[in-house]
Each structure stands twice: as structure tokens, then as C-alpha cells.
Design a protein around this motif. Sequence first.
Motif, PDB file in Angstrom:
ATOM      1  N   SER A 364       0.838  -1.080   0.398  1.00  0.00           N
ATOM      2  CA  SER A 364       0.011   0.455   0.031  1.00  0.00           C
ATOM      3  C   SER A 364       0.506   1.018   0.147  1.00  0.00           C
ATOM      4  CB  SER A 364      -0.796  -0.213   1.004  1.00  0.00           C
ATOM      5  OG  SER A 364      -1.166   1.097   1.610  1.00  0.00           O
ATOM      6  N   SER A 365       0.255   2.051  -0.124  1.00  0.00           N
ATOM      7  CA  SER A 365       1.218   3.392  -0.376  1.00  0.00           C
ATOM      8  C   SER A 365       1.128   4.046   1.230  1.00  0.00           C
ATOM      9  CB  SER A 365       0.916   4.874  -1.554  1.00  0.00           C
ATOM     10  OG  SER A 365      -1.468   4.570  -1.106  1.00  0.00           O
ATOM     11  N   LEU A 366       0.455   3.442   1.316  1.00  0.00           N
ATOM     12  CA  LEU A 366      -0.034   4.496   2.852  1.00  0.00           C
ATOM     13  C   LEU A 366       1.560   3.417   4.476  1.00  0.00           C
ATOM     14  CD1 LEU A 366      -3.379   4.853   4.018  1.00  0.00           C
ATOM     15  CD2 LEU A 366      -1.580   6.327   3.733  1.00  0.00           C
ATOM     16  N   SER A 367       2.092   2.779   2.743  1.00  0.00           N
ATOM     17  CA  SER A 367       2.907   1.554   4.299  1.00  0.00           C
ATOM     18  C   SER A 367       4.457   2.098   3.640  1.00  0.00           C
ATOM     19  CB  SER A 367       2.672  -0.067   3.780  1.00  0.00           C
ATOM     20  OG  SER A 367       1.706  -0.376   4.349  1.00  0.00           O
ATOM     21  N   GLU A 368       4.836   2.849   4.700  1.00  0.00           N
ATOM     22  CA  GLU A 368       6.647   3.136   4.642  1.00  0.00           C
ATOM     23  C   GLU A 368       7.386   2.087   5.283  1.00  0.00           C
ATOM     24  OE1 GLU A 368       7.141   7.125   4.548  1.00  0.00           O
ATOM     25  OE2 GLU A 368       5.146   7.912   3.345  1.00  0.00           O
ATOM     26  N   GLU A 369       7.680   1.385   4.714  1.00  0.00           N
ATOM     27  CA  GLU A 369       9.213   0.801   5.317  1.00  0.00           C
ATOM     28  C   GLU A 369      10.762   1.092   4.871  1.00  0.00           C
ATOM     29  OE1 GLU A 369      11.415  -0.952   7.979  1.00  0.00           O
ATOM     30  OE2 GLU A 369       9.330  -1.643   7.826  1.00  0.00           O
ATOM     31  N   THR A 370      11.074   2.400   6.058  1.00  0.00           N
ATOM     32  CA  THR A 370      12.598   2.888   5.711  1.00  0.00           C
ATOM     33  C   THR A 370      13.905   2.657   6.569  1.00  0.00           C
ATOM     34  OG1 THR A 370      12.527   4.449   7.591  1.00  0.00           O
ATOM     35  CG2 THR A 370      11.336   5.010   5.888  1.00  0.00           C
ATOM     36  N   ARG A 371      13.740   0.767   7.563  1.00  0.00           N
ATOM     37  CA  ARG A 371      14.317   0.708   7.667  1.00  0.00           C
ATOM     38  C   ARG A 371      15.751   0.062   6.510  1.00  0.00           C
ATOM     39  NH1 ARG A 371      11.781  -2.958  11.861  1.00  0.00           N
ATOM     40  NH2 ARG A 371      10.574  -3.654  10.195  1.00  0.00           N
ATOM     41  N   LYS A 372      16.118  -0.092   7.097  1.00  0.00           N
ATOM     42  CA  LYS A 372      17.296  -0.717   6.445  1.00  0.00           C
ATOM     43  C   LYS A 372      17.551  -2.636   5.939  1.00  0.00           C
ATOM     44  CE  LYS A 372      21.308   2.599   6.004  1.00  0.00           C
ATOM     45  NZ  LYS A 372      22.398   3.417   6.496  1.00  0.00           N
ATOM     46  N   ASP A 373      16.976  -2.234   8.064  1.00  0.00           N
ATOM     47  CA  ASP A 373      17.514  -3.860   7.754  1.00  0.00           C
ATOM     48  C   ASP A 373      15.976  -4.190   8.902  1.00  0.00           C
ATOM     49  OD1 ASP A 373      17.911  -6.601   8.006  1.00  0.00           O
ATOM     50  OD2 ASP A 373      19.499  -6.538   9.703  1.00  0.00           O
ATOM     51  N   PRO A 374      14.728  -4.347   8.528  1.00  0.00           N
ATOM     52  CA  PRO A 374      14.369  -4.451   8.797  1.00  0.00           C
ATOM     53  C   PRO A 374      13.735  -6.245   9.259  1.00  0.00           C
ATOM     54  CG  PRO A 374      12.736  -3.877   6.196  1.00  0.00           C
ATOM     55  CD  PRO A 374      14.706  -4.309   6.518  1.00  0.00           C
ATOM     56  N   GLY A 375      13.144  -5.766  10.842  1.00  0.00           N
ATOM     57  CA  GLY A 375      12.131  -6.983  11.571  1.00  0.00           C
ATOM     58  C   GLY A 375      11.307  -7.554  11.005  1.00  0.00           C
ATOM     59  N   PRO A 376      11.160  -8.511  11.866  1.00  0.00           N
ATOM     60  CA  PRO A 376      10.140  -9.667  11.555  1.00  0.00           C
ATOM     61  C   PRO A 376       8.628  -9.402  11.600  1.00  0.00           C
ATOM     62  CG  PRO A 376      10.614  -9.518  13.780  1.00  0.00           C
ATOM     63  CD  PRO A 376      11.096  -8.469  12.673  1.00  0.00           C
ATOM     64  N   VAL A 377       8.350  -7.421  11.846  1.00  0.00           N
ATOM     65  CA  VAL A 377       7.486  -6.658  11.944  1.00  0.00           C
ATOM     66  C   VAL A 377       7.026  -6.014  10.943  1.00  0.00           C
ATOM     67  CG1 VAL A 377       4.903  -5.718  12.699  1.00  0.00           C
ATOM     68  CG2 VAL A 377       6.068  -7.352  14.006  1.00  0.00           C
ATOM     69  N   ARG A 378       6.756  -5.499   9.778  1.00  0.00           N
ATOM     70  CA  ARG A 378       7.097  -4.487   8.681  1.00  0.00           C
ATOM     71  C   ARG A 378       5.948  -3.739   8.831  1.00  0.00           C
ATOM     72  NH1 ARG A 378      10.947  -7.731   4.258  1.00  0.00           N
ATOM     73  NH2 ARG A 378      12.433  -8.589   4.936  1.00  0.00           N
ATOM     74  N   ALA A 379       6.204  -2.413   7.806  1.00  0.00           N
ATOM     75  CA  ALA A 379       5.474  -1.719   7.537  1.00  0.00           C
ATOM     76  C   ALA A 379       3.953  -2.326   6.518  1.00  0.00           C
ATOM     77  CB  ALA A 379       5.525  -0.416   6.705  1.00  0.00           C
ATOM     78  N   GLY A 380       2.786  -1.650   7.404  1.00  0.00           N
ATOM     79  CA  GLY A 380       1.930  -3.036   5.916  1.00  0.00           C
ATOM     80  C   GLY A 380       1.606  -4.177   7.273  1.00  0.00           C
ATOM     81  N   ASP A 381       1.928  -4.779   7.879  1.00  0.00           N
ATOM     82  CA  ASP A 381       1.969  -5.881   8.583  1.00  0.00           C
ATOM     83  C   ASP A 381       0.828  -5.217   9.974  1.00  0.00           C
ATOM     84  OD1 ASP A 381       3.626  -7.288   6.719  1.00  0.00           O
ATOM     85  OD2 ASP A 381       5.074  -7.474   8.967  1.00  0.00           O
ATOM     86  N   ARG A 382      -0.346  -6.427  10.164  1.00  0.00           N
ATOM     87  CA  ARG A 382      -0.792  -6.353  11.571  1.00  0.00           C
ATOM     88  C   ARG A 382       0.001  -6.617  12.046  1.00  0.00           C
ATOM     89  NH1 ARG A 382      -0.634 -10.468  14.404  1.00  0.00           N
ATOM     90  NH2 ARG A 382      -2.718 -10.528  15.814  1.00  0.00           N
TER      91      ARG A 382
END
Length: 459
Positions: A364-382
Motif C-alpha cells: 500500500s501507498s500508506l505503508s512506509e518501511e524505511t529501515r535498512k534491515d527490517p525485522g519480523p514486523v514490517r510496515a503494512g503488517d498487522r
Amino acid sequence: MDVLIVGAGPTGLALGIDLARRGVDALVVEAGEKLFPGSRGKGIQPRTQEVFDDLGVRDAIRAAGGLYPPRLLWKNGERVATEPMFDEVTADEGAPYTEPLMVAQWRTQEVLYARLRELGGRVEFGRAVTDVAQDADGVTARFADGTAVRARYLVAADGGRSAVRRAVGVGMTGEPVDPSPFLVADLRVRGLDRDHWHTFAGDDGTGVALCPLAGTEDFQLGAKLPEGTRPELSLAGIRRLVSTYSHLDPSDVTELRWASDFRPRAALADRFRVGRVLLAGDAAHVHSPAGGQGLNTSIQDAYNLGWKLGTVLAGRAADPLLDTYEEERRANAAAMLDLTTGVHRGEVRRGEATVQLGLGYRESSLSEETRKDPGPVRAGDRAPDGRDAAGVRMFDVFRGPHWTLLSPAPVEGFGGRPAPESYGPGIFLVRPDGYVGWAGDTADGLREYARRTGALDAA
């Protein structure tokens, strides 16, 4: 008036509750003279239980129903085998609810209606919409009695034969799922225990199933009939059907309370938004009832739309925020149609795939994940449940119509509390509908995102 909601089914009532707790002036109108009387959508999936927790009705929903019994297979009047209805999904700290609940749809609607009234919401019955017209400032709905109502936005939650959808010229694209006619009914039966979902299958793939409806004295009858058969919805017809496929006598069906027939079809509305009119629930997607996805997907529609309408109406975000409703929910509905068709045809098992805990909006355009190394919970996830270092439960923190910032240190203008370790490192901004909207290693970019989505003034 801010919002006119057409349809007092689970979708319309849930949306009404969400808007009422936001202080939005909304009215629910229903063509019928009372709430829907049948059991049709009886499965409450774990993700919907989480939504109901937030809306303040989960305890009442649990009290209104119960867990699913195992399926008991019969052949020639003999018990053949017993099997669970669902593959087990293990509960953990992040997902405390993993078992579907069985609640007759009429009872779910009673609970939602009572909660809406408690919050000051309004429902008017006997109000059938015949036409809809809109302009740059609002929508006018005309009713069969010659009256009209004007609102800033209108939400069509008036079912698969939606009058509003037709009025705004939105088509549906889809195909039949099964050529056989199906029948569903609520009835009283003697001679069967209430500890099993009793299934009587014919050699040709047709058959009937009798499921004791938790929280009631009724059984729900589900039947697949031979192609070309015309379903008989009378008590006499139901008695003949039950006695044909089972060892029960016609007189063992003592009462018929409600009945309906249908032909399974999977279809998706071509659009979920036309100007100031938005489609939700069965008005936007119709499908096989297999897998218990329909009512639940419809509740997710309402939950996604409620906070966006509230934000735009309060002036905290611009109207294009509402475009993300179609962007997010139409994709989810399309996936749900594939899933229910697969369950109907025996290609997908009920369990991990059907509890809806894995649904999200990463694209989604409302989900912004800016981390270089995302963990188990990411933008857009429940956003999972869990407890922070102080032992505070996340679902208690999320409950209510607000955004939540999870951060190891306070962020100016937002506050914040640490996320559970299970989330992994980072800062998380959780949307009002329980999904992670933004995630970053630092707060850089957070304020801009919050301003665009209306979270800043809400924090």
C-alpha cells in the motif's frame, strides 16, 4: 450529516460503531423492517475477534456463541468418522485468538446494533434506497417513500444485490464457482446430538450438513443439491430434503425459522469508490461461503474505511486518503475470492489460510518501511499483540480510535512507548485499524508521514 450508511448488516453496523466513537454524524438506513433474521455468516475469524476487541464487543460476541464442534460423517445411518473442522493454529503472545468462533449472524448483528445504540448511533428501518445522486459537496439518497437524505459521503453496505452499486453504475466481474444450487436454513431438529457438525453426503457429491448453532437451540442446514434442482424453502420441502439424505424422519424437523437458496459465485466490484460513494462488504465482493471469509472480510472493509472517513471529515487529511480504501481493500477482497473458491473446491484447508491473521498492506501507498534491515514486523503488517518491558499489553494500548507510536524513546509531538521485543528493532507508527503504517530506524520522515495521513493531529 457526515455519512449515510446504507445497510444494517454486519458491515454497516461495524462502520457505524467506528464512526460513532469518532464523533462522526452518521446514519444507518436499512431497507428491511428489522435486522436480518438468519444465521448465514456464522464464523468469526481470529482477526475479526481482534477488531471486535477494539470496538468493545468481543466479550458480548463470545457470550453469544461458542467454538465449532468436530465434523461427524454419516453413511447409511451409521457414524463413519469424526474430524476437526479446522487445522489447529497455535496461539502465542502476538496472536492470542486463533480459534474461529461460531455466532449466528442474527446474534452478531444484535450485539453490534446494541453497541451502536450505546454509542449514540442511529438506525432507521424500512428505508429502501431507490436512487443516488452526487455533486462536488455531497451525496443525495432518495428512498422508496419519496423522502431524501443528504450527506457528505455515502457508504453502500447493502449486500450483493446493492441498489447503491447499481445506481452509481459500478459493475461486478466474476464467474460461477459451482453449477449446483445450494440451500441454507435455520431449523429445529430432534434426534441429533449438539456435539458434532453432522454431515450426510450422497454418492454424487450432493448432500446436507446439520450444524448445531452455538448459543441457540437451532441447527443450521447447509445443502448442495443436484444440478437443475429447484430448492424448496418450505417446511415440507426442508423435511423431504433432510429425510432423503439422512436417517432422520421428516417429522424430526420440528420447525423452520429461516431459509435461503443461492448459487456460489465469485465476483468483485470494478471499483470500490465513485466520488463520494464507497462500496463495502457484499456490495463490493460476493463469493462462496466456504471457509467463513465473507462476513469477516466485510468487517475488515468497515474497519479500514472508518478511520479514513473520520480523518478526512475532521480535516486532518485531504480527500485522497479515501482512495487508499480501494487500493488496500480491493486487493484483499480479490485474494479472498481466490481463497474461498479454493476452499469450496477442496483445494485449500481451513486453518492457517482462513484465520486472516496474515492479511496486510505491505504494498500500500500508506505503508512506509524505511529501515535498512527490517525485522519480523514490517510496515503494512498487522501489529501483533504482546507486552512491553513494563508488562503493558499492546492490544490494550491500541484499543480506541487513535494512532500509536512504539518507540524506545519519546518522540516530540508523539510521545511513544517501547515495542515488545518480538517486533524487532525500530520505531513503529500503528494505524487506528491495527496495522503498522510507518517503520524506521530513527524518527526521520515520521512527521511528514504523520502529516500526510492525519496521524500528527491525532497523536
